[in-house]
Structures are given as C-alpha cells and as structure tokens.
Design an enzyme around this catalytic site. Sequence first.
Site, PDB file in Angstrom:
ATOM      1  N   ASN B 396       0.907  -1.082  -0.144  1.00 22.91           N
ATOM      2  CA  ASN B 396       0.185   0.174   0.078  1.00 22.91           C
ATOM      3  C   ASN B 396       0.692   1.400  -0.339  1.00 22.91           C
ATOM      4  O   ASN B 396       0.347   2.249  -0.801  1.00 22.91           O
ATOM      5  CB  ASN B 396      -1.047  -0.202   1.235  1.00 22.91           C
ATOM      6  CG  ASN B 396      -2.393  -0.648   0.645  1.00 22.91           C
ATOM      7  OD1 ASN B 396      -2.249  -1.505   0.117  1.00 22.91           O
ATOM      8  ND2 ASN B 396      -3.041  -0.517   1.527  1.00 22.91           N
ATOM      9  N   ASN B 421      -7.780  -8.253   2.488  1.00 17.53           N
ATOM     10  CA  ASN B 421      -9.435  -7.456   1.171  1.00 17.53           C
ATOM     11  C   ASN B 421     -10.555  -8.396   1.446  1.00 17.53           C
ATOM     12  O   ASN B 421     -11.226  -9.170   1.315  1.00 17.53           O
ATOM     13  CB  ASN B 421      -8.666  -6.724   0.493  1.00 17.53           C
ATOM     14  CG  ASN B 421      -8.172  -7.540  -1.020  1.00 17.53           C
ATOM     15  OD1 ASN B 421      -8.890  -8.647  -0.700  1.00 17.53           O
ATOM     16  ND2 ASN B 421      -7.162  -6.779  -1.268  1.00 17.53           N
ATOM     17  N   ILE B 422     -11.495  -7.225   1.074  1.00 19.85           N
ATOM     18  CA  ILE B 422     -12.613  -7.763   0.591  1.00 19.85           C
ATOM     19  C   ILE B 422     -12.760  -8.242  -0.354  1.00 19.85           C
ATOM     20  O   ILE B 422     -13.452  -9.439  -0.695  1.00 19.85           O
ATOM     21  CB  ILE B 422     -13.904  -5.997  -0.324  1.00 19.85           C
ATOM     22  CG1 ILE B 422     -13.142  -5.267  -0.897  1.00 19.85           C
ATOM     23  CG2 ILE B 422     -13.231  -4.957   1.172  1.00 19.85           C
ATOM     24  CD1 ILE B 422     -14.191  -3.843  -1.151  1.00 19.85           C
ATOM     25  N   CYS B 483      -7.046  -0.492   9.436  1.00 20.48           N
ATOM     26  CA  CYS B 483      -7.005  -1.545   7.603  1.00 20.48           C
ATOM     27  C   CYS B 483      -6.291  -0.219   7.114  1.00 20.48           C
ATOM     28  O   CYS B 483      -5.258   0.801   6.912  1.00 20.48           O
ATOM     29  CB  CYS B 483      -7.951  -2.216   7.237  1.00 20.48           C
ATOM     30  SG  CYS B 483      -9.741  -1.310   7.645  1.00 20.48           S
ATOM     31  N   ASP B 485      -8.669   1.436   4.754  1.00 24.56           N
ATOM     32  CA  ASP B 485      -9.642   3.021   4.989  1.00 24.56           C
ATOM     33  C   ASP B 485     -10.550   3.211   6.292  1.00 24.56           C
ATOM     34  O   ASP B 485     -11.072   4.192   6.480  1.00 24.56           O
ATOM     35  CB  ASP B 485     -10.684   2.712   3.848  1.00 24.56           C
ATOM     36  CG  ASP B 485     -10.630   2.715   2.320  1.00 24.56           C
ATOM     37  OD1 ASP B 485      -9.127   3.852   2.089  1.00 24.56           O
ATOM     38  OD2 ASP B 485     -10.439   1.518   1.228  1.00 24.56           O
ATOM     39  N   TRP B 487     -12.915   1.135   7.744  1.00 22.09           N
ATOM     40  CA  TRP B 487     -14.509   0.741   7.310  1.00 22.09           C
ATOM     41  C   TRP B 487     -14.742  -0.886   7.295  1.00 22.09           C
ATOM     42  O   TRP B 487     -15.933  -0.613   7.814  1.00 22.09           O
ATOM     43  CB  TRP B 487     -15.495   2.106   6.971  1.00 22.09           C
ATOM     44  CG  TRP B 487     -14.712   2.032   5.070  1.00 22.09           C
ATOM     45  CD1 TRP B 487     -14.923   0.534   4.228  1.00 22.09           C
ATOM     46  CD2 TRP B 487     -14.523   2.887   4.322  1.00 22.09           C
ATOM     47  NE1 TRP B 487     -14.445   1.262   3.094  1.00 22.09           N
ATOM     48  CE2 TRP B 487     -13.924   2.367   3.289  1.00 22.09           C
ATOM     49  CE3 TRP B 487     -14.149   4.545   4.307  1.00 22.09           C
ATOM     50  CZ2 TRP B 487     -14.058   4.074   2.559  1.00 22.09           C
ATOM     51  CZ3 TRP B 487     -14.274   4.972   3.712  1.00 22.09           C
ATOM     52  CH2 TRP B 487     -13.670   4.891   2.162  1.00 22.09           C
ATOM     53  N   ASP B 488     -13.667  -1.143   7.108  1.00 23.60           N
ATOM     54  CA  ASP B 488     -14.544  -2.873   6.750  1.00 23.60           C
ATOM     55  C   ASP B 488     -13.371  -3.779   8.302  1.00 23.60           C
ATOM     56  O   ASP B 488     -14.473  -3.864   8.729  1.00 23.60           O
ATOM     57  CB  ASP B 488     -13.815  -3.692   5.718  1.00 23.60           C
ATOM     58  CG  ASP B 488     -14.486  -2.601   4.152  1.00 23.60           C
ATOM     59  OD1 ASP B 488     -15.866  -3.181   4.055  1.00 23.60           O
ATOM     60  OD2 ASP B 488     -13.451  -2.324   3.458  1.00 23.60           O
ATOM     61  N   ARG B 489     -12.212  -3.774   8.025  1.00 26.41           N
ATOM     62  CA  ARG B 489     -11.598  -4.666   8.792  1.00 26.41           C
ATOM     63  C   ARG B 489     -11.689  -4.343  10.066  1.00 26.41           C
ATOM     64  O   ARG B 489     -11.595  -4.730  11.014  1.00 26.41           O
ATOM     65  CB  ARG B 489      -9.739  -5.237   8.118  1.00 26.41           C
ATOM     66  CG  ARG B 489     -10.088  -6.445   7.225  1.00 26.41           C
ATOM     67  CD  ARG B 489      -9.099  -6.113   6.596  1.00 26.41           C
ATOM     68  NE  ARG B 489      -8.869  -5.808   5.762  1.00 26.41           N
ATOM     69  CZ  ARG B 489      -7.471  -5.690   4.252  1.00 26.41           C
ATOM     70  NH1 ARG B 489      -7.018  -6.891   4.390  1.00 26.41           N
ATOM     71  NH2 ARG B 489      -7.438  -4.021   3.814  1.00 26.41           N
TER      72      ARG B 489
END
EC number: 3.1.3.95
Lengths: 637, 711
Positions: B396, B421-422, B483, B485, B487-489
């Site tokens: 990243n 990741n997603i 993570c 951003d 808002w997920d993990r």
Amino acid sequence: MLGKGVVGGGGGTKAPKPSFVSYVRPEEIHANEKEVTEKEVTLHLLPGEQLLCEASTVLKYVQEDSCQRGIYGKLVCTDFKIAFLGDDESALDNDEAQFKNKVIGENDITLHCVDQIYGVFDEKKKPLFGQLKKYPEKLIIHCKDLRVFHFGLRYTKEEEVKRIVSGIIHHTQAPKLLKRLFLFSYAAAAQNNTATDPKNHTVMFDTLKDWCWELERTKGNVKYKAVSVNEGYKVCVRLPAYFVVPISLPEEDVLRFQGHGIPIWCWSCHNGCALLKMSALPKEQDDGSLQIQKSFLDGIYKTIHRPPYEIVKTEDLSTNFLSLQDIQTAYSKFKQLFLIDNSTEFWDTDIKWFSLLENSSWLDIIRRCLKKAIEIAECLEAQNMNVLLLEENASDLCCLISSLVQVMMDPHCRTRVGFQSLVQKEWIMGGHCFLDRCNHLRQSDKEEHQRQLSLPLTQSKSSPKRGFFREETDHLIKNLLGKRISKLINSSDELQDNFREFYDSWHSKPTDYHGLLLPHIEGPEIKVWAQRYLRWIPEAQILGGGRVATMSKLLEMMEEVERLQEKIEERHHSQGALPAEGPSLLRSSARLSSLFPFALLQRHSSKPVLPTSGWKALGDEDDLAKREDEFVDLGDV
Amino acid sequence: MPPGAGPFKGGFPAAPRGKSPAPRARGRGFPSAFRPPRPCHVMLPRQPARGGGRRAVARGGAAAGGGPWRGRSGAREASSLATAVAPGPRVSSMASAPTSKYNSHSLENESIKRTSRDGVNWDLSEAVPRLPGETRITDKEVIYICPFNGPIKGRVYITNYRLYLRSLETDSALILDVPLGVISRIEKMGGATSRGENSYGLDITCKDMRNLRFALKQEGHSRRDMFEILTRYAFPLAHSLPIFAFLNEEKFNVDGWTVYNPVEEYRRQGLPNHHWRITFINKCYELCDTYPALLVVPYRASDDDLRRVATFRSRNRIPFSGSDFPDHLACPWNVLSWIHPENKTVIVRCSQPLVGMSGKRNKDDEKYLDVIRETNRQISKLTIYDARPNVNAVANKATGGGYESDDAYHNAELFFLDIHNIHVMRESLKKVKDIVYPNVEESHWLSSLESTHWLEHIKLVLTGAIQVADRVSSGKSSVLVHCSDGWDRTAQLTSLAMLMLDSFYRSIEGFEILVQKEWISFGHKFASRIGHGDKNHADADRSPIFLQFIDCVWQMSKQFPTAFEFNERFLITILDHLYSCRFGTFLYNCESAREKQKVTERTVSLWSLINSNKDKFKNPFYTKEINRVLYPVASMRHLELWVNYYIRWNPRIKQQQPNPVEQRYVELLALRDEYIQRLEELQLASSAKLPDPSTSPAGPSQMMPHVRTHF
C-alpha cells in the site's frame, strides 16, 4: 506424529513469515527452583496393587497459559498403573473433588491405557521399545484415552532413570498372561460388594431369566424362545450360556455346526419383526458339504422367512460393509490428531484441520455405520421385515450395528441402565473379543489385532457420563446423534429410494424423543465428538462455554423445579418445617469449562488462547489478495 | 472550536468537564511543545476551517433539538400501536411444518405467515401478503424449477417489494417469498431454440446464497414482461425509482431509530472524562463525510490539531483541491470506540497513515498518537493493530498508504493481523456457495470446506479481535486499530473486541447499538458492499464483510451459549434485512448520506421490527454477567460452518427440530413459574385457612411433560 512439515508447504508459493508476534513466549518453561522441594504425596494403592519401581525428582510438564511449567515429583510404576506424585491435589475445591475419579487420579495412567511411549534424546523424539541402550532425558507417554504426559528426567539420578524407564516399558509392552492381569489380584484382594438396586440394575444376560425378561419387554416371546442348550458352554465357547432363537428352531440344530448358522435373536420391534444375527458356516470346498450346508440353511431360514407372513432380509456385514482393517486404520490416523505434544503442534495442525480430519476417514466411517443402522431400522419399521445380520463370527460388526439399531429404535436403550444392559447383551454376551481387539495381552503389537470396534459405537452416541445420563435427558442423544453425519454412499437405487423416503419423512415430522430416533446422516454438520477427543487439550477448552454451559443451566433449573415441587407437596401434606435443601450438583460452578468434567482439574486462567500461526498462502487467490480494497470514490452518495 | 463549548444543551453531563484541568488546551490546541513550527511533510489544506467549524457546530446545534437521534413523530408512534401489536397466540412457525418441507426457510417467510404480527396485511383476493405501502405490479403463471423437488407449477406475484410464488399443484404447499432486495442478478436462460421446460427461463441469483429459476410460457412475451418488471423493481436505482424502504408505511409500537443515541452511549462508557472529549468538528460532515457528526477524541487535542492530523490519515488519492478540505477522507482521526471502565485503556480506530514510498511523516499525527497513549496514564507503548497482512501494508505504500514505522512512532508497537481484503472475502463466499448450493458437496465435504478458506478468514478476524480485547482488558496498553480505509476490517475488529469486552453489547439493544455505532455511523459502506437497488452485480466494491462479522458473532454465541441475550434467529433476521430494503437501517454508505436522504424520517428502522417483538429473538439460556470478558477459541477445532444460514434453503439439511435442550429448558422455565405461582397461592390459602389446595390446576406429576415439539 503430525510433523511440522505438514504445515505451510501447501501452496508451493513462498510462504511469508507470519507477522503475528506473540508476547507470551510459548515454549518458555518455568521450572521454579523453589518447587524442587517435593511435596510428600502418598501413593494410593488399590487392594492387591504392588509398587514395582520409582524415581524421584521427575519433572512433569504442565501446559498453562501457552507456556510450560514444571512440577517436581516422584514417578512410580505399579502392577496397575504409572503414577506421578507431586501435584498437591488437596488444593482442589469441593466441586472439583466431587468430580475426581476415585480410582484413577489425574496423574495416574493405567498400564493398559498406555498407547505409545516416546523418549526425547537431544531434542529428538523416538518411540521406545524393548531394551534400551541409552536412556532419554524426557519421557512422553501417549495414552489410549488421548492424554499426553511429559516427564523430564534430567534431574533424576541415572540409576532411577534406568529403573523407571525400563520398568515402564516392560510393564506396558511385554506380553502378559491372562491370569497376570491386575484385575485378578484386585478381585482376590478387594471385597466383593455388589449391592444392586433391583429396580435399577443392569441386566447382565447371564441367566435364562434375564433373556426371558428381555423377550417379554420387547414382546418377542411370541416368536422367540430362550434356550439353555449351551449351558456350561457345551456347544460353543463363543456363545453365551443362554441365548434366544426362533421358537420353531429345533435345539439340536444349534449343535450341528457348534452354533454357526443359527439365527440368534437380538431384539424385537413393536411390529413383531426381529433383528437377528448369525455367524457364517465354515467355508467348505467340496460340493457334498456345501449341499449339506445349503439344505441346513434352507431349513433354518424357514424359521424366520415364511412369506407372506414373515420375510427376512439378510445383511452380510463381512462382504458388503466396512472391513475391520478400515476401521483400525482410520482410528489410528484419527487419534493422532488429538495426541498433541504442545501448543505449537496444536496451532500448526489447526490450519489443515479439516483435511487432516478427512484424511483419517473416521467421520466417514461413523456416517456409514449410522447409515447402515438406519437402513436396517427402515426394513424393520417400514417394511416389516426381519433382518438377519451375517458375519464370520457375528461378534464385531454385528455387535456394532445391532446395538446402534436398538439405540435408534428402543428408547429403553437410551436410559443409563438400558444402555449398560445393551452393552452387556450385544457386546459382552455377544462375544466381542475385547481381549484381542484392545490387545490387552499385547500379543503382537504391530499386528492387525487391535481394532477399535466399540469406539464407533460410543462415538455414535452420547457417553454415559456421570450425572448426565438421566432417563429424562434421553432426548439428548438425538441431538448428539444429529451431529455425526454426512452424505450417502452408492448402493442400489431401489434401496436408496426406500431409505431416502423413510429418512426424509421421519425428518419432516416432529420428533418423538420416546420413539424412533434417526440421526442426521446428511449435511455438513459433521463434527468431532469434542468432549471425548478434545478433553485433554488445554488450547481447545472454552472457559465457561460449550455445550456444558447450557446443560448445567438445564440441570440447575431441573433442581429448582424439583425443589419447588417438594415444597408444594410439603404444603399439601403437613404444615411442618421445610426440608433442608440437598447439596446441589453444580451450584457453585457457574463457569465450567467446555471440557467439563475432564478439564476441571486442570488449572486455567482467563487469558485467551491465541493461535501462534495463522497465515497460509491463498494459492489461486493471490492476485486478489494483492489488490487494494477499492478504487472507486465514495462521492456518489 | 474549543472543546465543550458545543451547544448540546443537556446532551452530556457537565461534571467531568468542570473538573477538567484542560482549559490549558483550550483555544490553543496541542500544548506548544506539540506544535513545532517545522513544515509538515503532507500538504495541508488552507486554514479557513475555524469559520467552517463554527458554522458547522451552529447548524448542528440547531439540529440537535430535532436531530437525527430524536424519535419519530409521536403521532406515528401512537398510530402504530394499533396495527403492529397483533395479539394472536404465540403460535409457532411449526404450525406450518408440513409445508415447510418445501418451503424456503427464510425468516422473512415465517414472519409473513404470521400475518399481521409484523404489520403485514394479506391481500385477501390474492392471498398474497402485503406490507402497508406495498403495491402489486403483476402476476404470472410460471414453473418454478425447484432444485430440491423438481419443477412445480405456480403463480408468481410481483409487487414493488417482493416476489411471491404460490404452488398451483394440489400436492405441494410450496410458497416462495423473496424480497426483491435480495436479488443480485437476473438472467434469461434458453430461448426459442431450446426445448423443454427450460425453454423460456429466468435465472435469478440472490444475495442470500440461493438461485431461483423459473420457466415461462412462450406466448404473450411473459418472460420478457417478468424480466423487465423484476429488473425495474429489484434495481430501482437504475430506473430512478425509490428504494422500497421509502415507500414502506409499516408502523411499530417501538421506534428503532431511538435505540442509538451517541451521547448516551458515550455517557454509558463514562465519557467525556478528563482525557476524552466529545467534538462536533464534523457536525456537517464537512471534514469527513464518512465519519459521524459526533466524535470522541483526546481532550488534549484541539479541533485544529484534528484538522492537521486528518490530512495524514486518509487515502492516497485524495484530491487536495483548493477547497477547505478534501471531499473524501476515509477515516482521518483516531477516534474512540471504547474505553475500559477500570483501567481506562481505549480502543481507537482510523484509517492507514499516508506514508507512501518516500516514508512521509507527520509530526501532528505522531504527537496525536502519543496523546492517545498517555490518556490512561500508562507508560507502556501504544499498540497499533494493522488488520492487513504485512505484505499488503507494504504494498500500500506504493499507492501512498502504509503503516506506522518504528522510527516515526517511538512509543508505538505495530502488529499485523493478516486479514485479507474485501475481494478475497467475496471470492471465498462464492466458493462457499459453490459447495452448498443447490447441492451440498458430498464426496469431500471437509476438504472442500477448507478450500473455500471461509472459516480460516473467520479465524483470523476472531484472532485479531481477541488480541485487541486482551490488550485492553489486561490493561497493557491502549489499542489503535486500522486497515486501509478503516471501515471494513477495522469495523469488524473493533466491534468484535467490544463484544468480547463489554457484556452490554451482548444484549439485544446493546448489539443494535454496537451495529449502529461501529458499522452504520462509522461509515461501513453498506450501499457499496451490498449494492442495495443497484444492478451492477459484478461491482468490485461488493463484499460480505458485514456477513462475516455476523458469522463471527454466531461463532461466539455458539461457543458461549449463555452469554448472549439474542438467538440465532436474531442474527439471521438482521442478515435477511441487510438485503431486503424493507428498512432504512442499512441503506447508504455513511451518516452524512443518510442524513441528506432523511432516512430516519422517511423509513422504518429494522430495530422497530425486532424490538416490538423481542421475545422471538431471545435466547432462553441468557445469563447476564457483568464484566465478564469472553474469549472465544479461534481454532478450526471449534469453528463450524453456519449451516442454518448458509445451507438453509436445502430442506434435507435444515435442522427442522428446535434444539431439544433449549426446548426442555423453556418448558422447565414455564414449570418453575407455575410452581412459584402455586406456592404463593398455597401460602395465601393456608394463611386464610382455606382447605383443599388440591383444586389448583394440574398436579406436579401431570406437569412433567414429555418433550414435545411445539414450536
């Protein structure tokens, strides 16, 4: 063993280093020097038990909070067990003491429970056999009940090491004479007090009366009779002194082939159909003998096959079903999955857990046993057929299948006493060769003798553990049975259809827990019987969780209801003082471990168990894994 | 904006603020030592923010009276009482047991069969359930190609909310009841050239692990009609139609939108306190449109400091235009999620730092982290959990992101949690569907399951959350989670850790608050991840992150069957309505978008449905235990595939019987209550010297019933 090589090598891609860093060093060993002062713990000997050898300053390793700790103590070997004396068991609180095994302590290993002994030489683990040239610095004992013990011998005197190691090896590996088995000296020394509650006793099936009682209970006495033709084992030593045969079977037929070729009654269904078993006739070459056998069998079959009134279906377990070798092979692979030496090994195998499990085929074998039993239940229940199980000696798979069928069909067999009676009837009296199958005499260690036949049975149902197996809770079995499982194997279509319909229709109806119970044999709810197999593995215990949590709530509630009931009755009958409350079974143990009652005696803390290796290459998904989460702005909302 | 000067009258207690020594920081932001005049490595936006901030707060203040957390209008609540609470015996879904063999087993279905209990009315002429606001569009005779029972002739009714199929065959009681929101993709199968029943077919892929296949008559363009109508109403966004939640006129006696009030939730945690304050810097979402309006930040960090830090905590492709602030910051600051009531360590969350290839640093960010570290007066380092695998975090950097390096953040320790990741998660779930639908992979179930990696991902997420929880619970240090951003993990990890740490979140309302807070308000992009009303089924933004979280919760509830107030049905209901579009709860990507659309005013909350009928979602074994930290065992030995969710459409696998232990327990509970009542009656009777108490109903012997199914 499950080598460490199994792990991580899968994808062939470069395995990146795990980035998780544990802040608890897993292999750290605290051998607290202060503890070297051995506590004086006395050795409890059973009547007739003799101390054979001992060694002092042995270090027993204890897995705790993902690090190892050592306790110094004395390692002894008697003619009954190996015992480690060091743990201060008086530290147990009341609850724990209540669930302590009174005969075999936490650190006792009976000689017959020893599965494999390893020695560690220069950090390398090697199995130990026979005479040793070099003595190990560490002794690892794998038990048949899946416990694993590590004993450090580094601080022990050389003389004592030699004595204890060779003593243990000798007494657990050398062939034994039957009469030398410990139980004989125990029985001679111990008082034989068999006070049985007549109402609640296990039927032993060693008298004609017991068989008559069972016939009456199942209403099998219309078509079957108990015979005493084998009294004193005149006809055959394999068969019990008393057993049950079709009413029209002439007793002299039993004599003809020493009990072979005789349909022996196991159980009668409510519709009058019976489950029978038969040991095969000796294999003959010449036509004449074959002809004789054939006409004999024709006559025999007429006693159970009289269309249109009665039809028999023969199930040849020797040819159409699992072989004993399959079962043995699967079990030896399977049990290795639970004989875990340390935390690292536990987490290394965790990543590949499902494929390791599948490779053992054990759960598949369980499923096939259950499926066969359901097929037979279908014949008895839905098709009104007698079923005759055929096997070479009628004492292995016959015992397994017939007892499974009875557990499914006969609610009595799901009570504690009923289950014990069933084991007595089908396995003990049924002539299962426990001595050979468990290799109690250690005749030939590496031969195919040992077969874990009774294990499929116990895995297939609930274990009658202490207070848990009450008559009222027999419905639990359904639940437990429902957990083993899976898909179907190929067999004839017609059979498949009947089976399918029977199975589906049963499962689409509400369950009567006091009637027929069929386990789920489909569906990926295939699970390991955690309470048996994971019970000694500290990493696997869920503190305050697991099925035990709901069970103990249920028991508490049951006690409360009973107490209220008593109070109400008290009110009815007298105005006297309320009776004192009885001791509660689980009152103060709100947080049992999921491995209760086994793990109870192991010290535990509230620290979480953390996997020490988690990362595995994803293989074909590698390109996806490298992508960023997203490229699109979120400006569109 | 000085902290504490907010206009939230009565919003939070003044007490801790009054005692606070922090006035020092007022107006000055960070202590002077914190503001080296050195230039920042990151481009800072120009500084008109003060004015903007003030405006924002002012507006926020105006909104506070009738703002987003206020209940819905009283009139509506009152009127909802009439219809929503249909008395009706608590009869069971099992009343329909004979049909359930063929039935699709969605809770959706069951709730609808129970007629008006959930505010559903039946269209009598058609015998199709209808919600208030639901309108019928069309109906067609079709053949439903059931993967389990073969083709079944039926009539399909399509409304603007659902697809409802009723069997026309006498020997089949099949009913299909599918909210159009679950539809992910509609495809035509076959055509004039193919023959047989499939010749004019439709294949509908659903988001809830199933496909529906229909065969239609060639005449009258019936397939074309059905295709077009379904496309129109399943993907309203592509047709400038409203999502059904905005048309739904259901009324409930409880208003789910009032469940979560951030001020109250922070107050429950004892916030604000000496070290943490509530800020309204983001009141109008001007600074960060994916963060909520109300945030908890260190007392010692002024709003100005926050603005500077924000530029370093975001995503790389942020257009630093001339405008005040970038439009699309991800999760720019470390904001507080949870504080330990005793040791005062905290869980804070944010997005990755913008380190980039050159290894940029931001003194403000470094200081800010140090401020967080110090809030619990510990000297230990701050623990940073980067949810990503190490390699990804490094990669990243190439796109401007990265992670906190040792040399820049001396007082922090960084650990990677190896969660993928997603995209990986989406593929993994696809593989799960491949092995369970329509047929369960039979020959090698366990190795197939392993090859999906689904449970392995679950294991990693749980392992990460356990580590977060353990750090905080042991008081070792405060924890920062991010993570890429944030808002997920990040949402998965913080919410699961909070579930382990704080028993409040294990109650029904507590869990609703947890979801509302960590997921909905902190900007988990539900609209993008689920694709509500959107036709682009192949969108790379879609991913089952929330489902994965719910799965983790289920795994925990399985391991601790007495620790959660809610049952499995509660979790499945949440997942069903994640897709259904009947409620506004999961719509849109962030709070700012929801506010713009007036979601709380124009739609009904899922929590209204659940909280007005809580008994259905309760776990009878629940034992409330305050302060008990739950650590699940994240081992494959204990993780299992959630059969009742992933394989629920297969009638052969579905566990139709209620759990016998649970059933038994419920019976005993009832029995106990009855005995207690009888005992009281008896006591009354004896004190009144009334004879013959045996007249009271049902003696104990009769009362010990055999276990019987009565669900």
